[in-house]
Design a protein around this motif. Structure first.
Motif, PDB file in Angstrom:
ATOM      1  N   VAL A 125      -5.164  -7.625 -35.361  1.00  0.00           N
ATOM      2  CA  VAL A 125      -4.342  -6.994 -36.404  1.00  0.00           C
ATOM      3  C   VAL A 125      -5.181  -6.633 -37.521  1.00  0.00           C
ATOM      4  N   LEU A 126      -4.791  -5.346 -38.054  1.00  0.00           N
ATOM      5  CA  LEU A 126      -5.598  -4.801 -39.364  1.00  0.00           C
ATOM      6  C   LEU A 126      -4.384  -4.297 -40.245  1.00  0.00           C
ATOM      7  N   VAL A 127      -4.553  -4.862 -41.419  1.00  0.00           N
ATOM      8  CA  VAL A 127      -3.574  -4.548 -42.540  1.00  0.00           C
ATOM      9  C   VAL A 127      -3.962  -3.676 -43.532  1.00  0.00           C
ATOM     10  N   VAL A 128      -3.226  -2.846 -44.002  1.00  0.00           N
ATOM     11  CA  VAL A 128      -3.724  -1.782 -45.311  1.00  0.00           C
ATOM     12  C   VAL A 128      -2.713  -1.709 -46.176  1.00  0.00           C
ATOM     13  N   LEU A 135      -2.288  -8.494 -51.150  1.00  0.00           N
ATOM     14  CA  LEU A 135      -2.343  -8.079 -49.681  1.00  0.00           C
ATOM     15  C   LEU A 135      -3.819  -8.562 -49.210  1.00  0.00           C
ATOM     16  N   GLU A 136      -4.865  -8.178 -49.980  1.00  0.00           N
ATOM     17  CA  GLU A 136      -6.176  -8.730 -49.517  1.00  0.00           C
ATOM     18  C   GLU A 136      -6.010 -10.182 -49.367  1.00  0.00           C
ATOM     19  N   THR A 137      -5.599 -11.023 -50.537  1.00  0.00           N
ATOM     20  CA  THR A 137      -5.510 -12.375 -50.473  1.00  0.00           C
ATOM     21  C   THR A 137      -4.819 -12.853 -49.502  1.00  0.00           C
ATOM     22  N   LEU A 138      -3.731 -12.355 -49.325  1.00  0.00           N
ATOM     23  CA  LEU A 138      -2.728 -12.820 -48.178  1.00  0.00           C
ATOM     24  C   LEU A 138      -3.331 -12.805 -46.912  1.00  0.00           C
TER      25      LEU A 138
END
Length: 455
Positions: free
Chosen positions: A132-135, A148-151
């Motif tokens: 998975v990749l999140v942005v 979001l980066e920290t999460l």
């Protein structure tokens, strides 16, 4: 969730009379009570009207099965209609597309979108073995990208960097391109919170949607807004082709109006429930299980799944072996049990899924406070390995040291040791094969019987 509705419906459905057949007369009062219970739960009026009408149509003239009482027959009908209102079955994410499958998250500000992105990413990684990749395409809210980066770092999923000076469409485009190049299974795009009446912001998300071409467009909405949640979802659905809804903050909503209104008003299924702040507090939405919980019948299937997912099998086997060999149950074992319970959402999370728990008196429920378990674990953590193995060593000065180390009082340490001794006795009785003795012992450990401190 649904506490108030469960309470009202349980007492209402208990009182239904009539023998052999359900008639308009003997269900009239009950239907009125059901209608009031639903309205009080903030279920949208059109949903209530339709629900009551359908229950009445199905119930009137129904011959009661010999194995059921009229009340049970009526409950069966109510349960079937509750399931129909919320959608007949769980609708899973449709990720069957050319990778990466893109999921677009939309919703109002403060609904819990970014947290839901993290939770969903974790669920897809751990339960479905997806890469998975999140942005974050939220360029408006200060620190949204950093959040979001920290999460993502905490959860252990990949994050695609973006900056507030970029355009959301460009961010989505770059992330999906990167996802293709690096062979990701899923790309989740977080967007800024917006109001459906803000035409400029709605145009922006429509443009992001056209660029991303997601297989799933999920609307994230706060359960505590009740029927407004369904109305907002409908307004978004008029602009965006939503595929489903994530209902957040369900653990803080005692009414349940949103869960019962969303499907009927939007025509879109609820796919997930956010049931707490932890990153694993996201549950697939099963209408049949939720209907069962609303009627106070518990949700044993979900409880079994929780056990399978969260119970450390190695630790359980170790304890079973120790048990078989008639070795003592020590404070290390006790701490292990507390941790397993915490992983399953705490005592209340478990009790909610057990049948008949809605009938527990309020004062008993109040005594089941999960903070107690956190405190108990902290006390055990302050002990030395030797003290955990041999609790009888814990006397005066040791108790003071343990209390100071765990930020508690000496009486808290005494209480934990007393509770542990009760648990130890119960384990010994189980080892001797005295199941009846053990059941008697467990009764004493229920709230009000000594296991939990009185209020």
């Amino acid at each position: 969730m649904f506490d108030n509705l469960t309470e009202r419906l349980s007492s209402t459905l208990k009182n239904i009379s009539g023998r052999g057949r359900l008639t308009e007369d003997n269900i009239k009062e009950t239907l009125r009570e059901v209608r009031m219970a639903l309205l009080e739960a903030d279920v949208a009026l059109p949903v209530v009207r339709d629900f009551v009408k359908r229950v009445k149509e199905r119930a009137v003239g129904t011959e009661v099965s010999k194995s059921l009482t009229p009340g049970q027959e009526f409950i069966k009908i109510v349960q079937a209609e509750l399931e129909a209102v919320m959608g007949d079955s769980n609708e899973a994410l449709d990720l069957a597309s050319q990778p990466p499958a893109v999921i677009l998250m939309a919703g109002l500000q403060g609904a819990g979108k970014t947290t839901s992105v993290g939770k969903l990413g974790k669920l897809l990684k751990e339960r479905h073995k997806k890469k998975v990749l999140v942005v974050s395409a939220d360029v408006y809210r200060p620190a949204a990208i950093k959040q979001l980066e920290t999460l993502a770092t905490d959860i252990g999923i990949d994050f695609f960097p973006s900056t507030p000076d970029q355009k959301p469409v460009a961010i989505a485009e770059s992330a999906i391109e990167h996802g293709k190049r690096k062979f990701y299974d899923v790309v989740i795009v977080d967007t800024a919170g917006r109001l459906h009446v803000d035409s400029e912001m709605m145009d922006e998300i429509i443009a992001v949607h056209q660029t991303a071409n997601p297989v799933e467009t999920l609307f994230v909405v706060d359960a505590m807004t009740g029927q407004d949640a369904a109305n907002t979802a409908k307004a978004f659905n008029d602009a965006l082709p939503l595929t489903g809804v994530i209902l957040t903050k369900v653990d803080g909503d005692a009414r349940g109006g949103a869960a019962l209104s969303v499907r009927h008003i939007t025509g879109k299924p609820i796919k997930f429930l956010g049931v707490g702040e932890k990153t694993d507090a996201l549950e697939p939405f099963y209408p049949d299980r939720v209907a069962s919980r609303i009627l106070g019948m518990g949700d044993v299937l979900s409880l079994i799944e929780d056990l399978e997912r969260n119970v450390d099998k190695e630790k359980a086997e170790k304890l079973a072996k120790k048990f078989k060999e008639k070795k003592g149950f020590d404070l290390e074992d006790f701490r292990g049990q507390l941790q397993q319970m915490k992983n399953m959402g705490g005592m209340m999370g478990m009790l909610d899924k057990l049948p008949g728990m809605s009938q527990l008196p309020g004062n008993v429920k109040d005594q089941v406070d999960d903070k107690i378990f956190v405190q108990m674990e902290a006390i055990i953590n302050s002990m030395t390995v030797k003290e955990r193995e041999r609790p009888e060593l814990i006397k005066g000065s040791r108790k003071k040291r343990i209390a100071a180390g765990s930020g508690t009082q000496v009486q808290d340490v005494n209480r934990l040791l007393k509770q542990f001794t009760q648990m130890q006795k119960m384990m010994k009785k189980m080892q001797k094969g005295g199941m009846k003795n053990m059941m008697r012992q467990m009764k004493g450990m229920m709230p009000g019987g000594g296991m939990f401190p009185g209020r």
